[in-house]
Design an enzyme around this catalytic site. Structure first.
Site, mmCIF file in Angstrom:
data_model
loop_
_atom_site.group_PDB
_atom_site.id
_atom_site.type_symbol
_atom_site.label_atom_id
_atom_site.label_comp_id
_atom_site.label_asym_id
_atom_site.label_seq_id
_atom_site.Cartn_x
_atom_site.Cartn_y
_atom_site.Cartn_z
ATOM 1 N N ASP A 181 0.920 -1.137 0.012
ATOM 2 C CA ASP A 181 -0.194 0.052 -0.021
ATOM 3 C C ASP A 181 0.846 1.153 -0.140
ATOM 4 O O ASP A 181 2.136 1.127 0.003
ATOM 5 C CB ASP A 181 -0.948 -0.010 1.174
ATOM 6 C CG ASP A 181 -2.359 0.744 0.813
ATOM 7 O OD1 ASP A 181 -2.209 1.808 -0.006
ATOM 8 O OD2 ASP A 181 -3.152 0.533 1.581
ATOM 9 N N LEU B 60 -10.504 5.483 1.678
ATOM 10 C CA LEU B 60 -10.171 4.548 0.587
ATOM 11 C C LEU B 60 -9.425 4.873 -0.723
ATOM 12 O O LEU B 60 -9.394 5.939 -1.334
ATOM 13 C CB LEU B 60 -11.713 4.300 0.146
ATOM 14 C CG LEU B 60 -12.269 3.094 -0.626
ATOM 15 C CD1 LEU B 60 -12.127 1.957 0.279
ATOM 16 C CD2 LEU B 60 -13.550 3.260 -1.249
ATOM 17 N N HIS B 61 -8.934 3.951 -1.081
ATOM 18 C CA HIS B 61 -8.081 4.173 -2.473
ATOM 19 C C HIS B 61 -7.816 2.843 -3.231
ATOM 20 O O HIS B 61 -7.475 1.814 -2.539
ATOM 21 C CB HIS B 61 -6.590 4.781 -2.122
ATOM 22 C CG HIS B 61 -5.902 4.063 -1.225
ATOM 23 N ND1 HIS B 61 -6.342 4.067 0.018
ATOM 24 C CD2 HIS B 61 -4.594 3.262 -1.262
ATOM 25 C CE1 HIS B 61 -5.410 3.517 0.966
ATOM 26 N NE2 HIS B 61 -4.469 3.048 0.237
ATOM 27 N N MET B 62 -8.060 2.800 -4.477
ATOM 28 C CA MET B 62 -7.795 1.603 -5.381
ATOM 29 C C MET B 62 -6.559 1.278 -5.933
ATOM 30 O O MET B 62 -6.116 2.759 -6.655
ATOM 31 C CB MET B 62 -8.984 1.269 -6.157
ATOM 32 C CG MET B 62 -8.825 -0.105 -6.833
ATOM 33 S SD MET B 62 -10.243 -0.428 -8.057
ATOM 34 C CE MET B 62 -9.224 -2.093 -8.222
#
Ligand SMILES: [Zn+2]
Length: 176
Positions: free
Chosen positions: A21, A132-134
């Protein structure tokens, strides 16, 4: 580098590379949320912040700590921690940005495959669990040597710069 790296197995690194991440010296408690700060910053800072595209509800950004060249993220402007907190229009635009990202990575960087994923919550490996992060990563046949040896450790600023220049050109084009 951090605990997350050491607990990942080689298999996870190769087949679930988004598990690396966002690695940053910032933390949500001390400096505020970096994804909120980028969301609120001026468009004139896009290049400096590696922002590829600003939509109405979400933006796309090149990961400053890439696992591989072209590693990017799609992030809602709002500080929400999970998918259920997203509004329909945010979901729709994030999907739209992923479509643009796929196109940009295929056409701009000639990738042959992609990996994508969400790390939701600290237990899910999220480096910034509140926002949130994709992740979306381009893959090439035979890139596993690069990925297993270089991993997330080496960040070549020149590669970041050239990836940014290529991808930003492809992002704004029409889709569908
Ligand atoms: Zn945030």
């Amino acid at each position: 580098m951090n605990i997350l790296l050491s607990v990942l197995t080689m298999s996870e690194r190769l087949w679930a590379p988004w598990r690396y991440d966002y690695v940053s010296s910032h933390n949500e408690e001390g400096d505020g949320c970096i994804f909120c700060r980028i969301a609120e910053s001026e468009s004139s800072k896009n290049r400096e912040n590696l922002v590829l595209y600003r939509g109405i509800y979400a933006y796309a950004i090149l990961n400053g700590f890439p696992y591989i060249n072209g590693h990017l993220m799609v992030i809602p402007y709002r500080h929400v921690a999970d998918l259920a907190s997203l509004k329909k229009e945010e979901i729709a635009e994030m999907m739209d940005l992923l479509v643009r990202a796929e196109k940009a990575l295929k056409e701009g960087m000639n990738c042959q495959g992609l990996n994508g994923g969400w790390n939701i919550g600290t237990a899910g490996g999220a480096g910034i669990p509140g926002h949130l992060h994709m992740h979306l990563l381009p893959r090439w046949n035979g890139d596993t040597n690069f990925m297993s040896t270089v991993g997330a450790i080496r960040v070549v600023s020149q590669s970041l710069e050239s990836s940014y220049k290529i991808l930003v050109e492809y992002f704004g084009g029409s889709i569908g």
